[in-house]
Design a protein around this motif. Structure first.
Motif, PDB file in Angstrom:
ATOM      1  N   VAL A 154      12.211-118.486  84.091  1.00 21.76           N
ATOM      2  CA  VAL A 154      12.266-119.792  84.736  1.00 21.76           C
ATOM      3  C   VAL A 154      13.311-119.748  85.836  1.00 21.76           C
ATOM      4  O   VAL A 154      14.414-119.250  85.623  1.00 21.76           O
ATOM      5  CB  VAL A 154      12.645-120.895  83.712  1.00 21.76           C
ATOM      6  CG1 VAL A 154      12.742-122.246  84.389  1.00 21.76           C
ATOM      7  CG2 VAL A 154      11.641-120.932  82.565  1.00 21.76           C
ATOM      8  N   PHE A 155      12.939-120.228  87.014  1.00 18.44           N
ATOM      9  CA  PHE A 155      13.917-120.392  88.092  1.00 18.44           C
ATOM     10  C   PHE A 155      14.190-121.878  88.260  1.00 18.44           C
ATOM     11  O   PHE A 155      13.279-122.693  88.176  1.00 18.44           O
ATOM     12  CB  PHE A 155      13.373-119.849  89.419  1.00 18.44           C
ATOM     13  CG  PHE A 155      13.244-118.344  89.461  1.00 18.44           C
ATOM     14  CD1 PHE A 155      14.366-117.534  89.569  1.00 18.44           C
ATOM     15  CD2 PHE A 155      11.993-117.743  89.395  1.00 18.44           C
ATOM     16  CE1 PHE A 155      14.245-116.147  89.617  1.00 18.44           C
ATOM     17  CE2 PHE A 155      11.864-116.362  89.445  1.00 18.44           C
ATOM     18  CZ  PHE A 155      12.998-115.569  89.554  1.00 18.44           C
ATOM     19  N   GLY A 156      15.427-122.222  88.527  1.00 18.94           N
ATOM     20  CA  GLY A 156      15.790-123.614  88.778  1.00 18.94           C
ATOM     21  C   GLY A 156      15.657-124.470  87.533  1.00 18.94           C
ATOM     22  O   GLY A 156      15.379-123.965  86.448  1.00 18.94           O
ATOM     23  N   GLU A 157      15.856-125.777  87.711  1.00 20.89           N
ATOM     24  CA  GLU A 157      15.689-126.694  86.579  1.00 20.89           C
ATOM     25  C   GLU A 157      15.322-128.073  87.086  1.00 20.89           C
ATOM     26  O   GLU A 157      15.415-128.347  88.281  1.00 20.89           O
ATOM     27  CB  GLU A 157      16.952-126.754  85.726  1.00 20.89           C
ATOM     28  CG  GLU A 157      18.203-127.059  86.521  1.00 20.89           C
ATOM     29  CD  GLU A 157      19.449-126.940  85.634  1.00 20.89           C
ATOM     30  OE1 GLU A 157      19.516-127.668  84.639  1.00 20.89           O
ATOM     31  OE2 GLU A 157      20.342-126.144  85.952  1.00 20.89           O
ATOM     32  N   GLY A 158      14.898-128.913  86.157  1.00 22.09           N
ATOM     33  CA  GLY A 158      14.519-130.274  86.519  1.00 22.09           C
ATOM     34  C   GLY A 158      13.422-130.277  87.566  1.00 22.09           C
ATOM     35  O   GLY A 158      12.411-129.603  87.414  1.00 22.09           O
ATOM     36  N   GLN A 159      13.662-131.010  88.630  1.00 26.15           N
ATOM     37  CA  GLN A 159      12.681-131.160  89.705  1.00 26.15           C
ATOM     38  C   GLN A 159      12.287-129.823  90.343  1.00 26.15           C
ATOM     39  O   GLN A 159      11.168-129.653  90.788  1.00 26.15           O
ATOM     40  CB  GLN A 159      13.269-132.069  90.812  1.00 26.15           C
ATOM     41  CG  GLN A 159      13.381-133.521  90.418  1.00 26.15           C
ATOM     42  CD  GLN A 159      12.031-134.227  90.480  1.00 26.15           C
ATOM     43  OE1 GLN A 159      11.316-134.146  91.476  1.00 26.15           O
ATOM     44  NE2 GLN A 159      11.672-134.900  89.392  1.00 26.15           N
TER      45      GLN A 159
ATOM     46  N   LYS B  90      17.302-111.264  84.931  1.00 24.74           N
ATOM     47  CA  LYS B  90      17.099-111.212  83.482  1.00 24.74           C
ATOM     48  C   LYS B  90      16.070-112.240  83.042  1.00 24.74           C
ATOM     49  O   LYS B  90      15.957-113.292  83.663  1.00 24.74           O
ATOM     50  CB  LYS B  90      18.417-111.504  82.757  1.00 24.74           C
ATOM     51  CG  LYS B  90      19.459-110.427  82.922  1.00 24.74           C
ATOM     52  CD  LYS B  90      20.687-110.801  82.113  1.00 24.74           C
ATOM     53  CE  LYS B  90      21.849-109.865  82.416  1.00 24.74           C
ATOM     54  NZ  LYS B  90      23.028-110.207  81.616  1.00 24.74           N
ATOM     55  N   PRO B  91      15.359-111.962  81.965  1.00 24.78           N
ATOM     56  CA  PRO B  91      14.362-112.925  81.507  1.00 24.78           C
ATOM     57  C   PRO B  91      15.022-114.162  80.901  1.00 24.78           C
ATOM     58  O   PRO B  91      16.138-114.085  80.401  1.00 24.78           O
ATOM     59  CB  PRO B  91      13.585-112.153  80.433  1.00 24.78           C
ATOM     60  CG  PRO B  91      14.523-111.109  79.949  1.00 24.78           C
ATOM     61  CD  PRO B  91      15.404-110.753  81.110  1.00 24.78           C
ATOM     62  N   THR B  92      14.342-115.292  80.983  1.00 19.81           N
ATOM     63  CA  THR B  92      14.818-116.505  80.329  1.00 19.81           C
ATOM     64  C   THR B  92      14.567-116.403  78.828  1.00 19.81           C
ATOM     65  O   THR B  92      15.357-116.837  78.013  1.00 19.81           O
ATOM     66  CB  THR B  92      14.082-117.741  80.900  1.00 19.81           C
ATOM     67  OG1 THR B  92      14.135-117.671  82.316  1.00 19.81           O
ATOM     68  CG2 THR B  92      14.721-119.029  80.432  1.00 19.81           C
ATOM     69  N   GLU B  93      13.403-115.804  78.503  1.00 20.47           N
ATOM     70  CA  GLU B  93      13.070-115.546  77.102  1.00 20.47           C
ATOM     71  C   GLU B  93      12.375-114.209  77.003  1.00 20.47           C
ATOM     72  O   GLU B  93      11.812-113.726  77.974  1.00 20.47           O
ATOM     73  CB  GLU B  93      12.101-116.614  76.588  1.00 20.47           C
ATOM     74  CG  GLU B  93      12.751-117.777  75.888  1.00 20.47           C
ATOM     75  CD  GLU B  93      11.707-118.817  75.548  1.00 20.47           C
ATOM     76  OE1 GLU B  93      10.805-118.483  74.757  1.00 20.47           O
ATOM     77  OE2 GLU B  93      11.796-119.924  76.096  1.00 20.47           O
ATOM     78  N   GLY B  94      12.404-113.619  75.805  1.00 24.96           N
ATOM     79  CA  GLY B  94      11.714-112.349  75.601  1.00 24.96           C
ATOM     80  C   GLY B  94      12.585-111.168  76.002  1.00 24.96           C
ATOM     81  O   GLY B  94      13.748-111.347  76.382  1.00 24.96           O
TER      82      GLY B  94
END
Ligand SMILES: Nc1ncnc2c1ncn2[C@@H]1O[C@H](COP(=O)(O)OP(=O)(O)O)[C@@H](O)[C@H]1O
Ligand SMILES: [Mg+2]
Lengths: 244, 196
Positions: free
Chosen positions: A10-15, A56-60
């Motif tokens: 995942v890049f960024g957050e929210g909007q 780096k991965p967000t998950e996994g």
């Protein structure tokens, strides 16, 4: 071997949140020449960046050989990139004021090799890409296809286990593209390098043995393009018809 | 259009008219759908309808019209519907050439309810094309390494490349449009920024 185990990025957050990869699992055996295709923004480059631990991965988890990459110290990651991974980019990324030979030998100099072995390795790969006669030329004095061959020589000079190529023929005509693809094919066949290549061009993809198609950060197709695989497809389709 | 594709195109047109269709109607409909790409004359049309009838895929009845000669009305039979369903889900073609004819007719009659199968159809077709390309690529490599003069062969291989590339690009588009239809009224995903 390269292994993606349920990887999300995942890049960024929210909007501004972008899910570049969604639960991607993928195994690429050693020596395979595997191509990644898919629309722009589907996560292709992100896959390559993760293999090189540029991100780096967000998950996994991602494994290179049997080493998990996310816990690796930054210094070790840099060393791994330098010694085990070769990069080839769409815009070549050669240093303009260095000659072909100097560009190619740079990774070895950074690794502190003796000048004799630097010379020997550099000649070996420049011969492989058939550019020994142009070794003293600067990038600006070379054609696009030649610059990309220099970049491949630079990628191969450290005898890496993996080559990551991001649209290596994106700026080349069809003749130059074929030359580049033959080099990558040989790297896999003769040097035993694992090649992971992103391309938009199906003709380039047909040099590999496998095409993985990404869409919205997920694998939507995983196609074996080697001989004999056609029957597999027909069988698969016939099977599906019987199912209902 | 290959004979059997015409046959299924007509069978499809008949199948969507449970009340029956006569020759003239079918010709008008066919021309409206395909006229820009394929011409179908009355001779071909009636020969094909005869063949469908003899195979038991359609049933033909005479319809008496006052003051005018009676005309034949065609309706699809159970076995015709079965055969159409079967054909629709068969991979469009093993040989990359007549893809457009074949796939476009299938897309026309594969209904919304079969979207997953339709998508699978497009994808299996892409795999067949990639195999075909891989064979061409091997041939090119072998020829180049043999050092023979391959002037004409090389040009032919290039043409094959261009054709398959165009067909694959078209398949990408078909897939994209299909997915858009499937997602339909769902909120559209924000379009990803330009390629980096
Ligand atoms: N460093 C980043 N910061 C924010 N978003 C990014 C970053 N890198 C990639 N993305 C987003 O992630 C998605 C996948 O990107 P990418 O892997 O580059 O796609 P591809 O190479 O298939 O075109 C895109 O929507 C892109 O905008
Ligand atoms: Mg990219």
């Amino acid at each position: 071997m390269i292994r993606f185990d349920n990887v999300s990025k995942v890049f960024g957050e929210g909007q501004t949140r972008v899910d570049a990869l969604r639960g991607l699992s993928l195994q690429i055996p050693a020596r395979q020449f595997c191509t990644i295709m898919g629309p722009s923004g589907s996560g292709k480059s992100t896959v390559l960046h993760l293999v090189a631990r540029l991100t780096k991965p967000t998950e996994g988890e991602i494994y290179l050989g049997d080493r998990p990459l996310s816990g690796m110290a930054e210094r070790d990651a840099a060393m791994m990139r330098r010694r085990e991974i070769g990069f080839v980019f769409q815009f070549f990324h050669l240093i303009p004021y260095l000659s072909a030979e100097e560009n190619v030998s740079l990774p070895l100099l950074l690794d502190g090799l003796s000048s004799a072995s630097v010379r020997q390795q550099t000649e070996r790969v420049l011969t492989l890409v058939d550019l020994l006669h142009r070794r003293r030329h600067k990038p600006s004095e070379l054609s696009g296809g030649e610059m990309q061959r220099v970049a491949i020589a630079r990628a191969l000079v450290t005898s890496p286990r993996v080559i990551l190529a991001d649209e290596p023929t994106g700026n080349l005509d069809s003749t130059a593209s074929h030359a580049i693809m033959r080099l990558l094919r040989r790297s896999s066949d003769e040097l035993g390098v694992t090649v992971l290549m992103v391309t938009h061009d199906p003709v380039c993809a047909s040099y590999g043995e496998r095409v993985v198609r990404l869409m919205d950060g997920q694998v939507v197709e995983d196609i074996d393009v080697t001989e004999g695989a056609s029957e597999e497809v027909s069988k698969h389709v016939a099977h599906r018809r019987q199912d209902g | 259009m290959a004979t059997d594709v015409v046959q299924y195109a007509l069978l499809g047109l008949i199948s969507v008219r449970p009340e029956g269709a006569h020759g003239y109607q079918l010709k008008v409909k066919f021309d409206a759908l395909y006229g820009d790409f394929w011409s179908l004359n009355y001779g071909q049309l009636y020969r094909t309808l005869d063949r469908l009838e003899r195979a038991g895929l359609v049933q033909c009845t005479e319809e008496v019209q006052s003051g005018r000669p009676s005309r034949k009305v065609y309706r699809i039979t159970a076995s015709g519907q079965h055969s159409l369903d079967d054909w629709l889900l068969l991979p469009p073609t093993d040989e990359p050439r007549p893809l457009r004819d074949d796939l476009s007719v299938k897309l026309l009659f594969l209904t919304e309810a079969r979207r997953e199968e339709t998508l699978a159809l497009v994808r299996s077709q892409r795999a067949i094309y990639l195999h075909h390309l891989a064979r061409l690529t091997k041939r090119r490599t072998v020829l180049e390494e043999s050092g023979q003069d391959m002037f004409v062969t090389r040009l032919l291989l290039l043409q094959a490349d261009m054709r398959v590339r165009a067909d694959l690009a078209w398949l990408d588009l078909v897939e994209k449009e299909l997915l858009q239809r499937i997602e339909g009224k769902k909120a559209p995903r924000p379009t990803p920024p330009k390629h980096r």
